[in-house]
Write a protein that holds these residues in place. Structure first.
Motif, mmCIF file in Angstrom:
data_model
loop_
_atom_site.group_PDB
_atom_site.id
_atom_site.type_symbol
_atom_site.label_atom_id
_atom_site.label_comp_id
_atom_site.label_asym_id
_atom_site.label_seq_id
_atom_site.Cartn_x
_atom_site.Cartn_y
_atom_site.Cartn_z
ATOM 1 N N ILE A 1 -9.528 -0.640 -16.224
ATOM 2 C CA ILE A 1 -9.542 0.803 -16.489
ATOM 3 C C ILE A 1 -8.484 1.167 -17.529
ATOM 4 N N LYS A 2 -7.325 0.530 -17.390
ATOM 5 C CA LYS A 2 -6.212 0.893 -18.274
ATOM 6 C C LYS A 2 -5.242 -0.271 -18.365
ATOM 7 N N GLU A 3 -4.639 -0.434 -19.546
ATOM 8 C CA GLU A 3 -3.603 -1.456 -19.702
ATOM 9 C C GLU A 3 -2.380 -0.780 -20.312
ATOM 10 N N LYS A 4 -1.222 -0.993 -19.694
ATOM 11 C CA LYS A 4 -0.005 -0.386 -20.246
ATOM 12 C C LYS A 4 1.008 -1.498 -20.465
ATOM 13 N N ASP A 5 1.340 -1.718 -21.731
ATOM 14 C CA ASP A 5 2.259 -2.812 -22.050
ATOM 15 C C ASP A 5 3.671 -2.245 -22.251
ATOM 16 N N VAL B 1 17.041 -3.623 -9.508
ATOM 17 C CA VAL B 1 18.349 -2.951 -9.557
ATOM 18 C C VAL B 1 18.150 -1.479 -9.956
ATOM 19 N N ASP B 2 17.284 -1.258 -10.957
ATOM 20 C CA ASP B 2 17.013 0.116 -11.403
ATOM 21 C C ASP B 2 16.453 0.947 -10.245
ATOM 22 N N ASN B 3 15.543 0.352 -9.500
ATOM 23 C CA ASN B 3 14.941 1.032 -8.356
ATOM 24 C C ASN B 3 16.003 1.430 -7.340
ATOM 25 N N CYS C 1 18.842 3.887 -9.877
ATOM 26 C CA CYS C 1 18.486 5.055 -10.710
ATOM 27 C C CYS C 1 17.133 5.688 -10.431
ATOM 28 N N TYR C 2 16.087 4.839 -10.413
ATOM 29 C CA TYR C 2 14.706 5.348 -10.428
ATOM 30 C C TYR C 2 14.487 6.289 -9.248
ATOM 31 N N LYS C 3 13.953 7.427 -9.477
ATOM 32 C CA LYS C 3 13.662 8.447 -8.461
ATOM 33 C C LYS C 3 14.925 9.089 -7.886
ATOM 34 N N LYS C 4 16.080 8.823 -8.480
ATOM 35 C CA LYS C 4 17.299 9.446 -7.957
ATOM 36 C C LYS C 4 17.634 10.675 -8.810
ATOM 37 N N ARG D 1 5.063 12.565 -3.221
ATOM 38 C CA ARG D 1 6.060 12.771 -4.275
ATOM 39 C C ARG D 1 5.422 12.625 -5.657
ATOM 40 N N LYS D 2 4.567 11.614 -5.780
ATOM 41 C CA LYS D 2 3.949 11.351 -7.087
ATOM 42 C C LYS D 2 2.941 12.451 -7.452
ATOM 43 N N LEU D 3 2.182 12.935 -6.433
ATOM 44 C CA LEU D 3 1.218 14.013 -6.705
ATOM 45 C C LEU D 3 1.948 15.257 -7.183
ATOM 46 N N PRO E 1 8.774 -0.720 -24.131
ATOM 47 C CA PRO E 1 9.483 -0.415 -22.866
ATOM 48 C C PRO E 1 9.589 1.091 -22.623
ATOM 49 N N LYS E 2 9.676 1.470 -21.350
ATOM 50 C CA LYS E 2 9.835 2.893 -21.029
ATOM 51 C C LYS E 2 11.237 3.350 -21.447
ATOM 52 N N LYS E 3 11.416 4.669 -21.486
ATOM 53 C CA LYS E 3 12.715 5.227 -21.908
ATOM 54 C C LYS E 3 13.863 4.655 -21.069
ATOM 55 N N SER E 4 13.568 4.400 -19.811
ATOM 56 C CA SER E 4 14.595 3.862 -18.905
ATOM 57 C C SER E 4 14.998 2.431 -19.265
ATOM 58 N N GLY E 5 14.098 1.734 -19.983
ATOM 59 C CA GLY E 5 14.309 0.309 -20.271
ATOM 60 C C GLY E 5 13.350 -0.554 -19.454
ATOM 61 N N ILE F 1 0.899 -1.165 0.000
ATOM 62 C CA ILE F 1 0.000 0.000 0.000
ATOM 63 C C ILE F 1 0.930 1.205 0.000
ATOM 64 N N LYS F 2 0.740 2.077 -0.977
ATOM 65 C CA LYS F 2 1.687 3.195 -1.157
ATOM 66 C C LYS F 2 1.712 4.079 0.083
ATOM 67 N N ASP F 3 2.904 4.442 0.536
ATOM 68 C CA ASP F 3 2.969 5.260 1.760
ATOM 69 C C ASP F 3 2.812 6.752 1.441
HETATM 70 P P1 0O2 Z 1 6.558 2.761 -6.552
HETATM 71 O O1 0O2 Z 1 7.856 2.749 -5.817
HETATM 72 O O2 0O2 Z 1 6.257 1.451 -7.194
HETATM 73 O O3 0O2 Z 1 5.423 3.255 -5.728
HETATM 74 P P2 0O2 Z 1 -0.692 6.314 -14.543
HETATM 75 O O4 0O2 Z 1 -1.031 7.490 -13.698
HETATM 76 O O5 0O2 Z 1 -1.231 5.010 -13.973
HETATM 77 O O6 0O2 Z 1 -1.002 6.439 -15.997
HETATM 78 P P3 0O2 Z 1 1.986 6.253 -13.399
HETATM 79 O O7 0O2 Z 1 1.611 5.418 -12.213
HETATM 80 O O8 0O2 Z 1 2.271 7.681 -13.157
HETATM 81 O O9 0O2 Z 1 0.904 6.138 -14.562
HETATM 82 O O10 0O2 Z 1 3.294 5.736 -14.095
HETATM 83 P P4 0O2 Z 1 3.875 4.378 -14.639
HETATM 84 O O11 0O2 Z 1 5.000 4.810 -15.484
HETATM 85 O O12 0O2 Z 1 2.868 3.490 -15.249
HETATM 86 O O13 0O2 Z 1 4.538 3.731 -13.349
HETATM 87 C C1 0O2 Z 1 3.850 3.032 -12.392
HETATM 88 C C2 0O2 Z 1 4.837 2.201 -11.612
HETATM 89 O O14 0O2 Z 1 5.654 1.403 -12.494
HETATM 90 C C3 0O2 Z 1 5.847 2.965 -10.787
HETATM 91 O O15 0O2 Z 1 5.242 3.383 -9.603
HETATM 92 C C4 0O2 Z 1 6.934 1.904 -10.592
HETATM 93 O O16 0O2 Z 1 6.526 0.913 -9.668
HETATM 94 C C5 0O2 Z 1 6.959 1.245 -11.954
HETATM 95 N N1 0O2 Z 1 7.920 1.937 -12.848
HETATM 96 C C6 0O2 Z 1 7.623 2.766 -13.865
HETATM 97 N N2 0O2 Z 1 8.728 3.182 -14.495
HETATM 98 C C7 0O2 Z 1 9.779 2.592 -13.887
HETATM 99 C C8 0O2 Z 1 11.204 2.615 -14.113
HETATM 100 O O17 0O2 Z 1 11.730 3.285 -14.998
HETATM 101 N N3 0O2 Z 1 11.966 1.868 -13.253
HETATM 102 C C9 0O2 Z 1 11.421 1.117 -12.250
HETATM 103 N N4 0O2 Z 1 12.247 0.397 -11.481
HETATM 104 N N5 0O2 Z 1 10.086 1.062 -12.017
HETATM 105 C C10 0O2 Z 1 9.262 1.789 -12.818
HETATM 106 P P5 0O2 Z 1 5.864 4.545 -8.718
HETATM 107 O O18 0O2 Z 1 4.747 5.191 -7.991
HETATM 108 O O19 0O2 Z 1 6.674 5.475 -9.575
HETATM 109 O O20 0O2 Z 1 6.843 3.829 -7.736
#
Ligand code: 0O2
Length: 205
Positions: free
Chosen positions: A111-115, A162-164, A167-170, A61-63, A120-124, A53-55
């Protein structure tokens, strides 16, 4: 201060109980799905199911990142992943078998599907994301709860972990070398996943 207010609401026992209820409901469905798939394919497909459950800090941060004010209402209305469930399997095609049965569930609205495997995302980053509304029925009310289900292979999960960590969020300015390396590893992982699938198909034929 905003985060503290959010934290108070998010630690409300009724709020948490409702989220746990939905999580358990979906985990039981996943057990049944794995049971059904294991009858068809003579092997269990789901290696691991995790949930969180997201803290408050992560919600805040996301908002901010999405340009919204930090309020409980915005968290509820604008974020899809306050409840997050992650399903990990061995092979690429397992992902779509599991997703297919999840999408057939009559009491979960897709509601939504993201493949991010096909794209893949820009990050991979690779994963299949399904966002559902799931009804929570209690007394005379039905309240929809939004859930994000991430489905990925063990290799994709390893990469994301590993990305988390690295890199991710850094701070992006410091991350260029690691980002580039991870992007390459993502391609490697995708190649390996396809080869593993071929191996399995050959072994089955
Ligand atoms: P955490 O730590 O999991 O809480 P939406 O509003 O649904 O259309 P959203 O949620 O803004 O889209 O974005 P997205 O890109 O679909 O990402 C949702 C989740 O996917 C993220 O949640 C991460 O868990 C994961 N994710 C997305 N991109 C990356 C990435 O580049 N690297 C890694 N390791 N995980 C990724 P949170 O809330 O960002 O993080």
């Amino acid at each position: 201060m905003y985060t503290e207010m959010l934290n108070n609401k998010l630690s409300d026992p009724e709020f948490l109980l409702k989220k746990e209820w939905i999580i358990q409901q979906i985990k039981f469905k996943l057990k049944l799905i794995d049971f059904e798939l294991s009858k068809q394919h003579r092997r269990s497909m789901i290696q691991k199911v995790e949930h969180r459950i997201k803290d408050a800090e992560s919600i805040a941060r996301k908002l901010v990142k999405k340009g919204y004010k930090i309020t409980f209402e915005n968290a509820y209305q604008k974020l899809n992943d306050i409840i997050g469930i992650r399903v990990v399997c061995l092979y690429r095609d397992d992902i779509y078998n599991i997703a297919g049965l999840l999408k057939q569930q009559k009491d979960m609205i897709l509601i939504k599907e993201k493949d991010y495997i096909k794209n893949p995302k820009k990050s991979g980053y690779q994963s299949l994301h399904l966002i559902f509304d799931v009804p929570l029925t209690y007394k005379d009310t039905v309240e929809m709860q939004r859930v994000e289900i991430q489905i990925r292979t063990v290799a994709m999960d390893f990469w994301a972990g590993v990305d988390n960590h690295i890199c991710y969020k850094k701070n992006p300015a410091k991350m260029k070398t690691a980002e580039l390396a991870l992007k390459n590893y993502s391609t490697e992982i995708s190649r390996m996943d396809k080869q593993m699938l071929e191996l399995r198909k050959n072994a089955e034929s």
